[in-house]
Structure formats: C-alpha cells, structure tokens
Design a protein around this motif. Structure first.
Motif, PDB file in Angstrom:
ATOM      1  N   VAL A 227       0.832  -1.213   0.000  1.00  0.00           N
ATOM      2  CA  VAL A 227       0.000   0.000   0.000  1.00  0.00           C
ATOM      3  C   VAL A 227       0.861   1.255   0.000  1.00  0.00           C
ATOM      4  O   VAL A 227       0.566   2.224  -0.696  1.00  0.00           O
ATOM      5  N   PHE A 228       1.960   1.238   0.768  1.00  0.00           N
ATOM      6  CA  PHE A 228       2.805   2.430   0.911  1.00  0.00           C
ATOM      7  C   PHE A 228       4.162   2.230   0.228  1.00  0.00           C
ATOM      8  O   PHE A 228       4.721   1.140   0.226  1.00  0.00           O
ATOM      9  N   ASN A 261       2.530  -3.988   5.399  1.00  0.00           N
ATOM     10  CA  ASN A 261       2.308  -3.030   4.312  1.00  0.00           C
ATOM     11  C   ASN A 261       1.196  -3.482   3.371  1.00  0.00           C
ATOM     12  O   ASN A 261       1.036  -2.953   2.280  1.00  0.00           O
ATOM     13  N   ILE A 278      -5.535   3.887   5.876  1.00  0.00           N
ATOM     14  CA  ILE A 278      -4.408   4.609   5.286  1.00  0.00           C
ATOM     15  C   ILE A 278      -4.120   5.890   6.078  1.00  0.00           C
ATOM     16  O   ILE A 278      -2.972   6.196   6.424  1.00  0.00           O
ATOM     17  N   LYS A 282      -0.767   6.867   8.292  1.00  0.00           N
ATOM     18  CA  LYS A 282      -0.013   8.098   8.025  1.00  0.00           C
ATOM     19  C   LYS A 282       0.173   8.922   9.297  1.00  0.00           C
ATOM     20  O   LYS A 282       1.287   9.384   9.608  1.00  0.00           O
ATOM     21  N   HIS A 294       3.709   7.826   1.930  1.00  0.00           N
ATOM     22  CA  HIS A 294       3.009   8.081   0.671  1.00  0.00           C
ATOM     23  C   HIS A 294       2.549   6.750   0.079  1.00  0.00           C
ATOM     24  O   HIS A 294       3.276   5.758   0.119  1.00  0.00           O
ATOM     25  N   THR A 295       1.356   6.752  -0.460  1.00  0.00           N
ATOM     26  CA  THR A 295       0.802   5.494  -0.975  1.00  0.00           C
ATOM     27  C   THR A 295       1.461   5.102  -2.297  1.00  0.00           C
ATOM     28  O   THR A 295       1.800   5.949  -3.118  1.00  0.00           O
TER      29      THR A 295
END
Length: 302
Positions: A227-228, A261, A278, A282, A294-295
């Motif tokens: 994801v990130f 992740n 998300i 963050k 950051h994605t």
C-alpha cells in the motif's frame, strides 16, 4: 443524451465490450469499487485506437486500468469512461532476446513464459501482480531490479488520445515512478531487452521469488499488494509493524497480520474502510517517527 450517443458510437464501431454502470469491484484485486459510467474493453490495439478517437471527440473524462492490482476505486465509482486493457491486448512476440508484449498481459504470466525460454532479466517479476502496462507505469521492481533496467521503449496512450512510442531515456524512471504517472499515460505495448541465460537457473530464481512472496504476503485475501512506498532507507512494512499496527481493523478492511504493508479485504470492505486505515497509518507514523508516508496504490475518487 451525449452519453447515449457515445455508447451508440462505440457499439456501432464494434470496438469490443461496452457496458454502462459496470461495478469496478469486479475489476480490482481488492474487490472494491463503485461503478464506471461507461466501461469499455477493446478487442485489440486497433480497437483501442478507434475507441480513443471516439472518446476524445466528446467532452468526457476517461482512464484506463489493467488488472486493477494497484488501484483503490472510490465507493461512488469513476466518472466518465473506464477502458480496460485486458486479455485482448496481451500479445507476446519474441525476436531472440527482444520481446514485444501487450500491456494487458499478466506480468507474472509473462515472467513464467519467458523463464521457460531461458531468457534472463524478468526473474524479479516472479510474484508481482498486475499487468505489463501497470508494471511500466509504476516502474515495478523487486530484488534489486525493476522495469527501467529492461524496457527499451513503450507504446503510450496519452490523455489527449495520442498513441506514441516513448524510449526508456524519456520515461523519467525512478523508484516506483515513471513519466506516465505525471502525464497519466497508459502503456499499451512494451518492447523489452532481455539476455540469454541458463534456463534452469532462471526458472529456479523466478520460482524462489514467487515462493518468497507466497510465504510472506497475504494473498489469501483480496488485496492490492504493497500500500505504501518505502520511505527509504526505511521500509514501510517494518515501520507499520514497529508502530504496533499489525492487525488494525476498520470496517471490513484490516492491516495484514502477515505483512504490515498490506491492507486486506476481510469482510466486504468499502473504499472508505481502506482510506480510514491509510490515514490512521499516516498519522501514527508521522507522530511516532516524524516520517511522511506516501501510498504506492493509486486512489481514484469520483
């Protein structure tokens, strides 16, 4: 009225599958996403060109998708036209160590086929989901290699409808980034320069990468891969795990117990559930480590 005219024109042009209000949950690996106003799956590159000429004659937004493996689509869906580069744009031609491949071909499938031919250079792709086009778009990579090291040139569909070949040096490749992200270009075809290798060695290395991913990543639930982006030199998964967020759940979505992740769809998750996680990640990482996350996945809102 204009939408109806556009649909009629696409159908009359026999470009391929044309559907209204197609649920994009059927076309993303997260199994999440509301409907596309108009969904088109062209039956080849020529049909794609024809599709684009028609669409760009209307004042309507469009975007293209592959297997939807790096995509979070809003619950409200996507406005305008969604073009899917699928099985109909998945050709594969080989001229010694140079291959020409359609953007809709599965990246894993390509790596498997090529490894059996004893060609080296795609071993890193073992286990990377998505399409060839998506891999070029994201400069996908692993195990010390990525697309920038093997791409000779890509045939790119730009937002204004142009379809042009772009050389490697003009792709602005960097970590998980390419020029296509800045210009919203879509890779329709790619020409890759590989090397002759030892078949047994190539197959063994690719299988090892594939097995490593299977053992360390939660593909038993719908997900979208990492994801990130890694906030180098740190690694996203390690940061999220150290912050105590493994297993954190919101609605039908959860941070994987296997790999921090990954956010998995454990119970009919909505895009809103994933977005909530998300944002929580963050904020937590910012508060604990003063690092901005950051994605890597692309978030598409209506």
């Amino acid at each position: 009225m204009e939408t109806n005219q556009l649909i009629d024109e696409l159908v009359d042009a026999n470009v391929g599958k044309v559907v209204e209000q197609e649920p994009l949950s059927k076309h993303t690996t997260w199994k999440i996403g509301g409907p596309a106003d108009i969904f088109v799956e062209p039956n080849g590159v020529d049909a794609l060109e024809k599709t684009m000429k028609i669409i760009t004659s209307y004042d309507i937004t469009w975007r293209a998708i592959g297997r939807g493996s790096n995509l979070l689509v809003d619950d409200q869906g996507i406005e305008g036209v969604v073009i899917k580069l699928g099985q109909n744009i998945s050709h594969l031609e080989r001229d010694e160590s140079v291959i020409r491949v359609g953007g809709g071909l599965s990246f894993i499938k390509l790596a498997t086929i090529i490894s059996k031919d004893g060609l080296s250079g795609l071993e890193f792709a073992g286990g990377i989901p998505g399409t060839v086009g998506g891999a070029v778009f994201m400069n996908a990579g692993a195990h010390g290699s990525d697309m920038s090291q093997i791409l000779e040139k890509a045939r790119v569909l730009f937002p204004d409808g142009r379809l042009e070949w772009v050389n490697n040096e003009n792709m602005d490749f960097s970590y998980r980034t390419s020029r296509l992200q800045k210009e919203k270009g879509i890779c329709v075809e790619a020409i890759l320069q590989l090397q002759e290798g030892d078949k047994e060695t190539v197959v063994h290395e690719m299988k090892a990468h594939k097995n490593y991913r299977r053992e360390t990543q939660p593909w038993n639930y719908p997900c979208a891969g990492s994801v990130f982006r890694n906030p180098l030199p740190a690694h996203a998964g390690e940061l999220i795990e150290k912050a105590g967020l493994k297993g954190y759940r919101y609605g039908g979505a959860q941070i994987s117990e296997q790999h921090a992740n990954f956010i998995v769809n454990v119970d009919e998750a909505k895009a809103a559930d994933v977005l909530a996680i998300i944002e929580h990640v963050k904020k937590t990482i910012r508060d604990q480590y003063n690092i901005e996350m950051h994605t890597e996945v692309e978030i598409v809102k209506r």
